[in-house]
Design an enzyme around this catalytic site. Structure first.
Site, PDB file in Angstrom:
ATOM      1  N   GLY A  98       0.784  -1.217   0.000  1.00  0.00           N
ATOM      2  CA  GLY A  98       0.000   0.000   0.000  1.00  0.00           C
ATOM      3  C   GLY A  98       0.820   1.274   0.000  1.00  0.00           C
ATOM      4  N   GLU A 139      -1.239  -1.958  -5.811  1.00  0.00           N
ATOM      5  CA  GLU A 139      -2.438  -1.303  -5.279  1.00  0.00           C
ATOM      6  C   GLU A 139      -2.626   0.084  -5.879  1.00  0.00           C
ATOM      7  OE1 GLU A 139      -2.732  -1.479  -0.993  1.00  0.00           O
ATOM      8  OE2 GLU A 139      -1.665  -3.387  -0.925  1.00  0.00           O
ATOM      9  N   TYR A 262      -6.178  -5.644  12.894  1.00  0.00           N
ATOM     10  CA  TYR A 262      -6.230  -4.262  13.347  1.00  0.00           C
ATOM     11  C   TYR A 262      -7.663  -3.765  13.164  1.00  0.00           C
ATOM     12  CZ  TYR A 262      -6.123  -3.024   8.374  1.00  0.00           C
ATOM     13  OH  TYR A 262      -6.408  -2.919   7.034  1.00  0.00           O
ATOM     14  N   TRP A 351      -3.286  -9.682   7.881  1.00  0.00           N
ATOM     15  CA  TRP A 351      -2.347  -8.557   7.925  1.00  0.00           C
ATOM     16  C   TRP A 351      -2.488  -7.921   9.309  1.00  0.00           C
ATOM     17  CZ3 TRP A 351       1.535  -6.497   5.082  1.00  0.00           C
ATOM     18  CH2 TRP A 351       2.044  -5.266   5.552  1.00  0.00           C
TER      19      TRP A 351
END
Length: 371
Positions: A98, A139, A262, A351
């Site tokens: 990203g 991305e 997260y 992730w």
């Protein structure tokens, strides 16, 4: 590409290798990056089948895949380190991410010579560091020509990997890609057939649906499996994305669902109105509001936060005072893994592994797969 007699040999061998790579479900992937501050030696690799080293870069001039000086030593020992606890775990080099510049990917994919530079260097870097595969994380392709060139890139990547395996006598490198949650990127269709034919599996980034920076006025599930109509939120869910990829022609057995370790924290307008889609006023802690799962569990413990599991959209959330956090906990992870099983998917990935809390989520996912 010149379609020579050599290439004619590649076609049946290509199909043979695809057959060898066909995998059953119950595959568990995890991304790790050296900059996380979480050492590779601390990864409980017994809970994973695939681990991804994030990230390699692309040189803006040569389009060769490179590794930063700070990551070169961790990369060189990554496979050996994680296989100490799990000798069968497979390691892949993830390229991009990203934080990378998508325009470099776009330029690289636009010309045969730069695609070849990327492909040859990616294979060399993976082999020289004893990894088992390559993960492409662009991305995102965002123009019609990007999508067309991406299809060409992945087809040439597969062909090169097959030829390299034949010439070296080694097992072919695994090929995967981290891709957008849906088979179309805001009306642009991914080259699904080329991707299905070329990749061993696809990691669908079925998260970051909502966050306080881009959805500030209401709390919402960051990685819901299903969307709730009439919620006032953007109607998007992991199931929707997976169904779109399958409808586009990608085999379910090549699809991995993404699970984030997260969440995101909003600031409630009224502490008493603390459910899903409650009025909010942006991020609770500044920045983008993101918090690792281990940080969320610490917040819950320190603040006596009220925690709720919503089985309708499949998400967990907690609140204390005016702080509201949407995330995945053991309940939503269990439901998502069971979903993967029920749909016959390749598996799931996370992730990132360093944000787990004493391996609670990873152990839950592993145990659920084995049930």
């Amino acid at each position: 590409m010149v379609f020579s007699k050599k290439f004619q040999f590649v076609i049946p061998f290509f199909l043979f290798m695809l057959h060898l790579h066909a995998s059953t479900a119950q595959n568990i992937g995890g991304y790790w990056f050296a900059g996380s501050g979480f050492p590779a030696s601390s990864i409980n690799s017994t809970l994973f089948t695939h681990l991804f080293f994030a990230f390699a870069d692309i040189n803006v001039t040569t389009y060769r895949v490179t590794i930063s000086s700070s990551n070169s030593v961790p990369l060189s020992s990554f496979t050996q380190t994680v296989q100490q606890k799990n000798p069968s775990v497979k390691t892949l080099l993830s390229i991009g991410g990203g934080a990378s510049n998508p325009s470099i990917f776009s330029a690289m994919a636009s010309q045969p010579s730069s695609r070849k530079s990327f492909i040859d260097s990616a294979i060399q870097l993976a082999r020289s560091n004893n990894l088992h595969g390559i993960d492409v994380d662009w991305e995102y392709p965002s123009t019609p020509s990007d999508m067309q060139n991406f299809g060409q890139l992945v087809t040439e990547l597969r062909t090169s990997v097959v030829i390299e395996a034949r010439d070296s006598g080694k097992s072919a490198l695994l090929l995967s890609a981290a891709v957008f949650r849906s088979s179309n990127y805001y009306s642009l269709n991914f080259p699904a057939k080329a991707m299905n034919d070329s990749f061993d599996f696809l990691n669908l980034m079925t998260y970051d649906f909502h966050g306080p920076n881009w959805f500030p006025n209401r709390t919402a599930p960051p990685a819901a499996l299903y969307f709730q109509t009439n919620s006032g939120a953007y109607q998007v869910g992991g199931d929707q994305g997976i169904s779109s990829w399958i409808a586009a022609g990608v085999s379910p057995r090549k699809i991995a669902l993404g699970i984030p370790y997260y969440g995101y924290a909003w600031r409630l307008r009224n502490a008493s109105n603390n459910g899903l889609y409650a009025p909010a006023n942006g991020s609770a802690f500044g920045g983008d509001g993101s918090m690792g799962y281990n940080q969320i569990r610490a917040f819950v413990s320190q603040n006596g936060a009220r925690c709720v599991y919503n089985s309708t959209v499949v998400t967990d959330y907690c609140s204390s005072g005016t702080t509201w956090i949407g995330y995945d906990d053991v309940q939503s992870v269990t439901a998502k893994v069971n979903y993967c099983k029920s749909r016959g998917l390749f598996g799931h990935f996370v992730w990132h592994v360093g944000a787990d809390n004493n391996w609670a989520l990873s152990q839950t996912a592993y145990n659920t797969w084995k049930m």
